[in-house]
Design a protein around this motif. Structure first.
Motif, PDB file in Angstrom:
ATOM      1  N   LEU A   1       0.862  -1.183   0.000  1.00 13.10           N
ATOM      2  CA  LEU A   1       0.000   0.000   0.000  1.00 13.10           C
ATOM      3  C   LEU A   1       0.900   1.233   0.000  1.00 13.10           C
ATOM      4  O   LEU A   1       1.745   1.399   0.881  1.00 13.10           O
ATOM      5  N   LEU A   2       0.732   2.092  -1.008  1.00 14.41           N
ATOM      6  CA  LEU A   2       1.495   3.327  -1.125  1.00 14.41           C
ATOM      7  C   LEU A   2       0.652   4.475  -0.582  1.00 14.41           C
ATOM      8  O   LEU A   2      -0.502   4.648  -0.993  1.00 14.41           O
ATOM      9  N   LEU A   3       1.218   5.249   0.299  1.00 14.09           N
ATOM     10  CA  LEU A   3       0.501   6.373   0.901  1.00 14.09           C
ATOM     11  C   LEU A   3       1.282   7.655   0.622  1.00 14.09           C
ATOM     12  O   LEU A   3       2.369   7.853   1.167  1.00 14.09           O
ATOM     13  N   ASP A   4       0.738   8.500  -0.250  1.00 14.41           N
ATOM     14  CA  ASP A   4       1.419   9.717  -0.686  1.00 14.41           C
ATOM     15  C   ASP A   4       0.868  10.927   0.058  1.00 14.41           C
ATOM     16  O   ASP A   4      -0.189  11.444  -0.281  1.00 14.41           O
ATOM     17  N   GLU A   5       1.581  11.352   1.114  1.00 16.49           N
ATOM     18  CA  GLU A   5       1.159  12.482   1.954  1.00 16.49           C
ATOM     19  C   GLU A   5      -0.325  12.351   2.309  1.00 16.49           C
ATOM     20  O   GLU A   5      -1.099  13.299   2.120  1.00 16.49           O
ATOM     21  N   PRO A   6      -0.772  11.219   2.845  1.00 13.92           N
ATOM     22  CA  PRO A   6      -2.212  10.990   2.999  1.00 13.92           C
ATOM     23  C   PRO A   6      -2.896  11.872   4.036  1.00 13.92           C
ATOM     24  O   PRO A   6      -4.122  11.998   4.026  1.00 13.92           O
ATOM     25  N   LEU A   7      -2.126  12.482   4.945  1.00 13.99           N
ATOM     26  CA  LEU A   7      -2.736  13.270   6.015  1.00 13.99           C
ATOM     27  C   LEU A   7      -2.557  14.773   5.821  1.00 13.99           C
ATOM     28  O   LEU A   7      -2.951  15.559   6.671  1.00 13.99           O
ATOM     29  N   ALA A   8      -1.988  15.165   4.690  1.00 15.87           N
ATOM     30  CA  ALA A   8      -1.630  16.572   4.492  1.00 15.87           C
ATOM     31  C   ALA A   8      -2.838  17.498   4.493  1.00 15.87           C
ATOM     32  O   ALA A   8      -2.735  18.667   4.875  1.00 15.87           O
ATOM     33  N   ALA A   9      -4.009  17.001   4.068  1.00 13.57           N
ATOM     34  CA  ALA A   9      -5.198  17.857   3.970  1.00 13.57           C
ATOM     35  C   ALA A   9      -5.963  17.963   5.282  1.00 13.57           C
ATOM     36  O   ALA A   9      -6.958  18.688   5.361  1.00 13.57           O
ATOM     37  N   LEU A  10      -5.507  17.261   6.323  1.00 13.15           N
ATOM     38  CA  LEU A  10      -6.244  17.233   7.582  1.00 13.15           C
ATOM     39  C   LEU A  10      -5.680  18.249   8.570  1.00 13.15           C
ATOM     40  O   LEU A  10      -4.499  18.604   8.513  1.00 13.15           O
ATOM     41  N   ASP A  11      -6.540  18.713   9.508  1.00 12.70           N
ATOM     42  CA  ASP A  11      -6.046  19.634  10.527  1.00 12.70           C
ATOM     43  C   ASP A  11      -5.226  18.859  11.563  1.00 12.70           C
ATOM     44  O   ASP A  11      -5.193  17.625  11.574  1.00 12.70           O
ATOM     45  N   LEU A  12      -4.549  19.600  12.449  1.00 10.95           N
ATOM     46  CA  LEU A  12      -3.563  18.997  13.355  1.00 10.95           C
ATOM     47  C   LEU A  12      -4.166  17.902  14.219  1.00 10.95           C
ATOM     48  O   LEU A  12      -3.624  16.807  14.322  1.00 10.95           O
ATOM     49  N   LYS A  13      -5.295  18.179  14.874  1.00 10.24           N
ATOM     50  CA  LYS A  13      -5.905  17.199  15.768  1.00 10.24           C
ATOM     51  C   LYS A  13      -6.297  15.938  15.009  1.00 10.24           C
ATOM     52  O   LYS A  13      -6.090  14.816  15.480  1.00 10.24           O
ATOM     53  N   LEU A  14      -6.872  16.120  13.817  1.00  8.00           N
ATOM     54  CA  LEU A  14      -7.306  14.979  13.021  1.00  8.00           C
ATOM     55  C   LEU A  14      -6.107  14.180  12.521  1.00  8.00           C
ATOM     56  O   LEU A  14      -6.135  12.945  12.467  1.00  8.00           O
ATOM     57  N   ARG A  15      -5.015  14.881  12.157  1.00 10.88           N
ATOM     58  CA  ARG A  15      -3.792  14.187  11.743  1.00 10.88           C
ATOM     59  C   ARG A  15      -3.271  13.293  12.865  1.00 10.88           C
ATOM     60  O   ARG A  15      -2.889  12.153  12.643  1.00 10.88           O
ATOM     61  N   GLN A  16      -3.266  13.838  14.077  1.00 15.43           N
ATOM     62  CA  GLN A  16      -2.774  13.071  15.217  1.00 15.43           C
ATOM     63  C   GLN A  16      -3.636  11.839  15.462  1.00 15.43           C
ATOM     64  O   GLN A  16      -3.128  10.753  15.763  1.00 15.43           O
ATOM     65  N   HIS A  17      -4.951  11.997  15.303  1.00 13.12           N
ATOM     66  CA  HIS A  17      -5.858  10.859  15.468  1.00 13.12           C
ATOM     67  C   HIS A  17      -5.635   9.823  14.368  1.00 13.12           C
ATOM     68  O   HIS A  17      -5.609   8.619  14.631  1.00 13.12           O
ATOM     69  N   MET A  18      -5.454  10.303  13.121  1.00 12.62           N
ATOM     70  CA  MET A  18      -5.284   9.389  11.993  1.00 12.62           C
ATOM     71  C   MET A  18      -3.962   8.636  12.056  1.00 12.62           C
ATOM     72  O   MET A  18      -3.847   7.528  11.528  1.00 12.62           O
ATOM     73  N   LEU A  19      -2.956   9.221  12.701  1.00 11.61           N
ATOM     74  CA  LEU A  19      -1.696   8.495  12.884  1.00 11.61           C
ATOM     75  C   LEU A  19      -1.935   7.206  13.670  1.00 11.61           C
ATOM     76  O   LEU A  19      -1.426   6.143  13.323  1.00 11.61           O
ATOM     77  N   ILE A  20      -2.736   7.307  14.713  1.00 10.36           N
ATOM     78  CA  ILE A  20      -3.057   6.129  15.524  1.00 10.36           C
ATOM     79  C   ILE A  20      -3.884   5.150  14.696  1.00 10.36           C
ATOM     80  O   ILE A  20      -3.670   3.931  14.734  1.00 10.36           O
ATOM     81  N   GLU A  21      -4.853   5.687  13.928  1.00 12.22           N
ATOM     82  CA  GLU A  21      -5.703   4.841  13.083  1.00 12.22           C
ATOM     83  C   GLU A  21      -4.850   4.067  12.064  1.00 12.22           C
ATOM     84  O   GLU A  21      -5.038   2.863  11.861  1.00 12.22           O
ATOM     85  N   LEU A  22      -3.933   4.770  11.414  1.00 17.35           N
ATOM     86  CA  LEU A  22      -3.085   4.136  10.400  1.00 17.35           C
ATOM     87  C   LEU A  22      -2.230   3.026  11.002  1.00 17.35           C
ATOM     88  O   LEU A  22      -2.091   1.944  10.416  1.00 17.35           O
ATOM     89  N   ASP A  23      -1.659   3.313  12.156  1.00 22.49           N
ATOM     90  CA  ASP A  23      -0.821   2.321  12.823  1.00 22.49           C
ATOM     91  C   ASP A  23      -1.641   1.080  13.177  1.00 22.49           C
ATOM     92  O   ASP A  23      -1.188  -0.056  12.996  1.00 22.49           O
ATOM     93  N   THR A  24      -2.865   1.301  13.649  1.00 20.39           N
ATOM     94  CA  THR A  24      -3.753   0.186  14.014  1.00 20.39           C
ATOM     95  C   THR A  24      -4.133  -0.626  12.781  1.00 20.39           C
ATOM     96  O   THR A  24      -4.110  -1.866  12.800  1.00 20.39           O
ATOM     97  N   ILE A  25      -4.487   0.074  11.695  1.00 28.41           N
ATOM     98  CA  ILE A  25      -4.861  -0.611  10.454  1.00 28.41           C
ATOM     99  C   ILE A  25      -3.705  -1.460   9.934  1.00 28.41           C
ATOM    100  O   ILE A  25      -3.879  -2.606   9.523  1.00 28.41           O
ATOM    101  N   HIS A  26      -2.499  -0.890   9.972  1.00 25.91           N
ATOM    102  CA  HIS A  26      -1.323  -1.637   9.515  1.00 25.91           C
ATOM    103  C   HIS A  26      -1.127  -2.904  10.341  1.00 25.91           C
ATOM    104  O   HIS A  26      -0.855  -3.983   9.801  1.00 25.91           O
TER     105      HIS A  26
END
Length: 368
Positions: A157-182
């Motif tokens: 799975l290639l992820l090209d700057e996937p969180l760049a469009a999100l605000d700071l709080k959402l980026r931080q939340h999505m980091l945890i989501e991505l790690d969990t999904i992986h």
């Protein structure tokens, strides 16, 4: 893990007179979360596009699980890409967006339903299945884009700057989501970002890219604590540089003569010799700022220098200090591990001391 799962073998890509990727060789292990990190224009997205089949290298080969995929079109590679703009079909529901590739591959209805329902449950969007993309939040859209890319189990799975469009709080939340999904899917993730925090938080290993070349390939802690070059030290977080010449070697330590600054004692991990020029990197959190000098430490010689406070920035969990000592401006970071109001107050123009242990700096040889 199989260490030769994904291989870039001396890959070069030029666009006219510009060399975007210059003789890059690196290996990604099966199931690894691997990041390509570097500034804009360094070549990291070009590497991703060559793996995806959207660009062809001018020289070198790309291998996936022992198979040469360099000349294969994108639809013949089990490699899927998630972009920062999501690229969801606006007239399809969440369920149909995720099912799209399975329908295209003519999977059975039962297999499609099982796969889509299963991945919706994994990304915790089962209750949003019949909504359209414009009814979702940015984080939900990103999860749908990731689910759509993962539903038919690609090899990478290639992820090209996937969180760049999100605000700071959402980026931080999505980091945890991505790690969990992986962790749940076990697929190899190749993540492209210019954000050091994202790469450090997620990655098993990071390739730091500069001007089309790999400057360092290591785990996050090694890259931060033991940078291979001045570029890596400065790009990964903040640091202070003390540039000078080694004037004495004393066992495992050396003395560094810095212009406009007193001599500094540093751990000589590279066994450099007298006369060699070096850049000493000392991270701000390693440097203490106090009103009085530290007590002598048994068996060690602490670097201690008088300084004057020039700027202070309070940021809740820590305070940043900028002080001048000699001719240099030094940054220090003080974490608030105790109740701040019980601690000594340091303010602008105070005369202070800056100090750090010789083991807390890391030397990189100066390049000509």
């Amino acid at each position: 893990m199989n260490n030769d799962f994904l291989v870039f073998d001396h890959v070069t890509k030029r666009f006219g007179a510009m060399t975007a990727v210059n003789d890059v060789s690196l290996t990604v292990s099966k199931g690894e979360f691997f990041s390509l990190l570097g500034p804009s224009g360094c070549g990291k997205t070009t590497l991703l596009r060559m793996l995806g089949g959207f660009e062809r290298p001018d020289s070198g080969r790309i291998y996936l699980e022992g198979r040469d995929i360099t000349d294969l079109p994108p639809n013949q590679r089990r490699v899927h890409t998630v972009f920062q703009n999501y690229a969801l079909f606006p007239t399809m529901t969440v369920w149909d967006n995720i099912a799209f590739s399975l329908k295209l591959a003519k999977k059975s209805k039962a297999e499609i339903e099982s796969s889509v329902d299963g991945i919706l449950e994994m990304i915790q969007l089962s209750d949003q299945a019949w909504k359209y993309p414009n009814q979702l939040s940015g984080g939900q859209k990103q999860r749908v884009a990731i689910a759509r890319a993962l539903v038919d189990r690609p090899q990478v799975l290639l992820l090209d700057e996937p969180l760049a469009a999100l605000d700071l709080k959402l980026r931080q939340h999505m980091l945890i989501e991505l790690d969990t999904i992986h962790d749940q899917v076990g697929i190899t993730f190749l993540y492209v970002t210019h954000d050091q925090g994202e790469a450090m938080s997620l990655s098993d290993r990071i390739a730091v890219i500069n001007c089309g070349q790999v400057e360092q390939l290591d785990g996050p802690a090694k890259i931060y604590e033991a940078p291979a070059s001045r570029f890596v030290a400065s790009f990964i977080g903040d640091t202070n540089f003390f540039s000078g010449e080694i004037v004495a070697v004393e066992g495992d330590y050396c003395l560094l003569d810095v212009d406009g600054f007193p001599q500094i004692k540093a751990y000589n991990d590279k066994q450099l010799k007298v006369g060699q020029r070096v850049d000493l990197s000392v991270r701000p959190e390693k440097i203490r700022v106090t009103m009085s000098p530290p007590p002598p430490e048994k068996g060690a010689s602490i670097n201690v220098f008088p300084a004057k406070v020039r700027d202070i920035v309070y940021q809740g969990v820590y305070t940043k200090f900028w002080v001048t000592a000699g001719d240099l401006r030094i940054q220090s970071l003080k974490p608030h591990s105790r109740f701040l109001l019980d601690q000594e107050t340091i303010t602008w123009n105070d005369d202070v001391f800056v100090w750090w242990h010789p083991d807390d700096g890391y030397m990189v040889e100066s390049r000509p």
